[in-house]
Write a protein that holds these residues in place. Sequence first.
Motif, PDB file in Angstrom:
ATOM      1  N   ALA A 257      44.668  36.445  42.984  1.00 33.23           N
ATOM      2  CA  ALA A 257      43.386  36.295  42.299  1.00 33.23           C
ATOM      3  C   ALA A 257      43.509  35.360  41.111  1.00 33.23           C
TER       4      ALA A 257
ATOM      5  N   THR B 286      40.044  33.279  47.201  1.00 36.56           N
ATOM      6  CA  THR B 286      39.222  34.399  47.645  1.00 36.56           C
ATOM      7  C   THR B 286      40.130  35.344  48.430  1.00 36.56           C
TER       8      THR B 286
ATOM      9  N   VAL C  69      36.411  42.546  49.264  1.00 36.11           N
ATOM     10  CA  VAL C  69      36.583  41.186  48.736  1.00 36.11           C
ATOM     11  C   VAL C  69      36.856  41.291  47.240  1.00 36.11           C
TER      12      VAL C  69
ATOM     13  N   THR D 170      36.661  40.306  43.672  1.00 34.01           N
ATOM     14  CA  THR D 170      35.789  39.529  42.795  1.00 34.01           C
ATOM     15  C   THR D 170      35.831  40.136  41.400  1.00 34.01           C
ATOM     16  N   ASP D 171      36.072  39.302  40.399  1.00 38.67           N
ATOM     17  CA  ASP D 171      36.107  39.795  39.014  1.00 38.67           C
ATOM     18  C   ASP D 171      37.086  40.959  38.853  1.00 38.67           C
TER      19      ASP D 171
ATOM     20  N   HIS E 122      35.291  44.638  46.064  1.00 38.99           N
ATOM     21  CA  HIS E 122      33.953  45.151  46.324  1.00 38.99           C
ATOM     22  C   HIS E 122      33.705  45.136  47.836  1.00 38.99           C
TER      23      HIS E 122
END
Length: 259
Positions: A121, A126, A246, A248-249, A253
Motif C-alpha cells: 500500500a 491497488t 480492496v 483503501t486508506d 473495504h
Amino acid sequence: MISKPDPYAQSDYRVRCDWGPAGADAVAPGTSIVAVVDVLSFTTALTVAADLGVTVIPCRWRDERAAALAAQHRATLAVGRAQVGPGQLVSLSPATIRAAGGLRRLVLPSPNGSTIARRLAETGATVIGVSLRNASAAAAWAARHAGDTAPVAVVAAGERWRSDDSLRPAVEDLWGAGAFIHHLAALGVEGLSPEAELAAAAYRHIASDVRRALFDCASGRELAGYGYPEDVEIAAEVDVSDVVPVLTDEAFHPVTRDS
C-alpha cells in the motif's frame, strides 16, 4: 551503458507471481493491481470479515502498536489464537470472526499477509485480498479494473520458519495464488509468467479435492493439530464469496465482484 531489465520483476509478462515481501518488492512495481494471498489464515480471515461487511485494518505488529491502532480506529483488535478467552473473542482464526457479532472495524495483525499488504500500500498499488473462498470473484474484479493491458501481480505470502524467521514457501498459498491466476486466464487475461503458470497448474492439480489437500499440507496439519480444524474447513470453502477486500486508506473495504 544500456541498463538491462530486472529478470526478477517478470516485466515481460502481464501476470506475475512471486513469494513473500521480497517477491512483492520485485513483481509489484508498475502493476495496476496486486493480489495478496495468505490462505492459512490472513486472507481467509479477511474474506470472512468482508462477507460480514467488516472493514479490516491490516497490522504488521502483534504488540502494543496493534492495540494503539485499534484504539485510533475504534476497532476490535484480533489477538493470537491462543489468547482468545473471556472478554476477547476475536483472533486471526476465521472461525472466531464468523462467530463474533456486531463487528464493524477489525485490526488484524499478521506477520505475513498483513505485513505484505501494508508494505504494498505504501507504494501506491491497488491491493486486494485473495483466498480460495473468493478467487473467482477477485479475478473478475481484477480483470475488469485492469482493463485490456495493465499488468497484475500476485504475491503468495508464505510463512516463516521459527528457527531463523526466513521465508517458508507454503503450498496452500501457491494454490490460492494459482486459483486466482487460473480464473484470470479463464477470463481471457493472457501473458502469464512461468511462475504464474506454475501456480495455476498447481491449483488445477488439487482443484478436485481442495479440502483434502489443505488438511494434508504442512500448514493444515499444524492448524488442525493445534485444535483449529474449523479454520482449515473455512479456508476450503472454494469460491463461496462474491466479495473482494480492496485496500483503501489503510483499510480493506469489501466490494462486490461487479463493482
